[in-house]
Design a protein around this motif. Structure first.
Motif, mmCIF file in Angstrom:
data_model
loop_
_atom_site.group_PDB
_atom_site.id
_atom_site.type_symbol
_atom_site.label_atom_id
_atom_site.label_comp_id
_atom_site.label_asym_id
_atom_site.label_seq_id
_atom_site.Cartn_x
_atom_site.Cartn_y
_atom_site.Cartn_z
ATOM 1 N N ARG A 49 -33.808 -14.913 -15.959
ATOM 2 C CA ARG A 49 -32.850 -14.113 -14.964
ATOM 3 C C ARG A 49 -32.245 -15.125 -13.858
ATOM 4 O O ARG A 49 -31.273 -15.013 -13.394
ATOM 5 C CB ARG A 49 -33.983 -13.311 -14.005
ATOM 6 N N ALA A 50 -32.853 -16.393 -13.709
ATOM 7 C CA ALA A 50 -32.393 -17.206 -12.643
ATOM 8 C C ALA A 50 -31.332 -18.005 -13.205
ATOM 9 O O ALA A 50 -30.044 -18.230 -12.681
ATOM 10 C CB ALA A 50 -33.231 -18.418 -12.125
ATOM 11 N N LEU A 51 -31.322 -18.443 -14.502
ATOM 12 C CA LEU A 51 -30.010 -18.903 -15.298
ATOM 13 C C LEU A 51 -28.907 -18.113 -15.456
ATOM 14 O O LEU A 51 -27.811 -18.526 -15.319
ATOM 15 C CB LEU A 51 -30.981 -19.517 -16.720
ATOM 16 N N ALA A 52 -29.386 -16.814 -15.601
ATOM 17 C CA ALA A 52 -28.162 -15.814 -15.851
ATOM 18 C C ALA A 52 -27.382 -15.751 -14.634
ATOM 19 O O ALA A 52 -26.040 -15.884 -14.661
ATOM 20 C CB ALA A 52 -28.791 -14.522 -16.293
ATOM 21 N N ARG A 53 -28.194 -15.790 -13.265
ATOM 22 C CA ARG A 53 -27.469 -15.533 -12.138
ATOM 23 C C ARG A 53 -26.562 -16.742 -12.057
ATOM 24 O O ARG A 53 -25.531 -16.934 -11.277
ATOM 25 C CB ARG A 53 -28.544 -15.548 -10.925
#
Length: 233
Positions: A126-130
């Motif tokens: 999720r952090a990388l997608a953000r």
């Protein structure tokens, strides 16, 4: 020094063999990370590392790091960046190191049983997608050397935190926990396609002396480094 490495276009992902730092070294992680970068032909690669706490805290590396520097960026177990020419590293000695690659960013995750239980791998996706604005279906992931289900014996309290698919009951009230499969499942649940996830087969506990295992060797286990970076030509 590298046990496994992969170069895909502008991305480098690698795992080191077991290593130890001299006793006077301020940070074994920094020392071993610099050795791995040099072995990969990038001795001046800027490196970001964290104080790992077996959680799911995210550290986004957005500021530049000077060439040749290894910077402690905070306390956490998920590192993410969209910067080119900054490597992210995690250190392990049985826990699962996970490296994520997107076209515009990378992430490095440290997941022992505690980190797995709080879904550090899912948090990393999720952090990388953000950070990079890409769908997880475009990501690649590799899970590095870690203690395998063949050797990871845990008690009932730990086993109870995981779904039955990842735990096998043994005689005498003990259980075997499959950390790699549990983390792979989290990556897939967050949208990374199964065919874009690679799980290296090494078990740190029974795989030999070139692999670091705290459970096998205690304080003398040494450490292994997982490193991922987007690099220029």
């Amino acid at each position: 020094m590298d046990l496994w490495s992969d170069r895909r276009g502008e991305t480098i992902a690698a795992f080191s063999r077991r290593g130890e730092a001299p006793p006077e070294t301020p940070s074994a992680t920094a020392h071993l990370a610099r050795r791995l970068a040099a072995a990969l032909g990038r001795p001046a690669l800027p490196i970001a590392r964290a104080t790992q706490v077996h959680g799911k805290g995210v550290l986004a590396v957005r500021e530049p790091i000077p060439a040749g520097e290894t910077r402690l960026v905070g306390e956490g177990d998920v590192l993410v960046t969209t910067r080119s020419d900054v490597a992210l590293v995690v250190q392990t000695a049985d826990c699962v190191p996970i490296l994520l690659q997107a076209s515009a960013g990378v992430a490095a995750i440290h997941a022992g049983w505690r980190g797995t239980a709080v879904r550090a791998a899912a948090e990393g996706v999720r952090a990388l997608a953000r950070e990079c604005g890409e769908a997880p279906s475009a990501f690649r992931a590799v899970l590095g050397p870690a203690i395998g289900a063949c050797c990871y014996e845990v008690g009932g309290e730990v086993a109870a935190t995981f779904a039955g698919a990842f735990v096998r009951r043994e005689c005498g009230g003990k259980f075997r926990l499959d950390l790699k499969s549990a983390n792979r499942a989290q990556l897939e649940e967050e949208g990374i396609l199964p065919g874009r996830i690679e799980v290296l087969p090494f078990c740190t506990h029974c795989g030999g002396a070139e692999l670091a295992s705290f459970r096998r060797d205690g304080p003398g286990a040494g450490r292994m480094i997982g490193l991922v970076a987007r690099v220029s030509a």
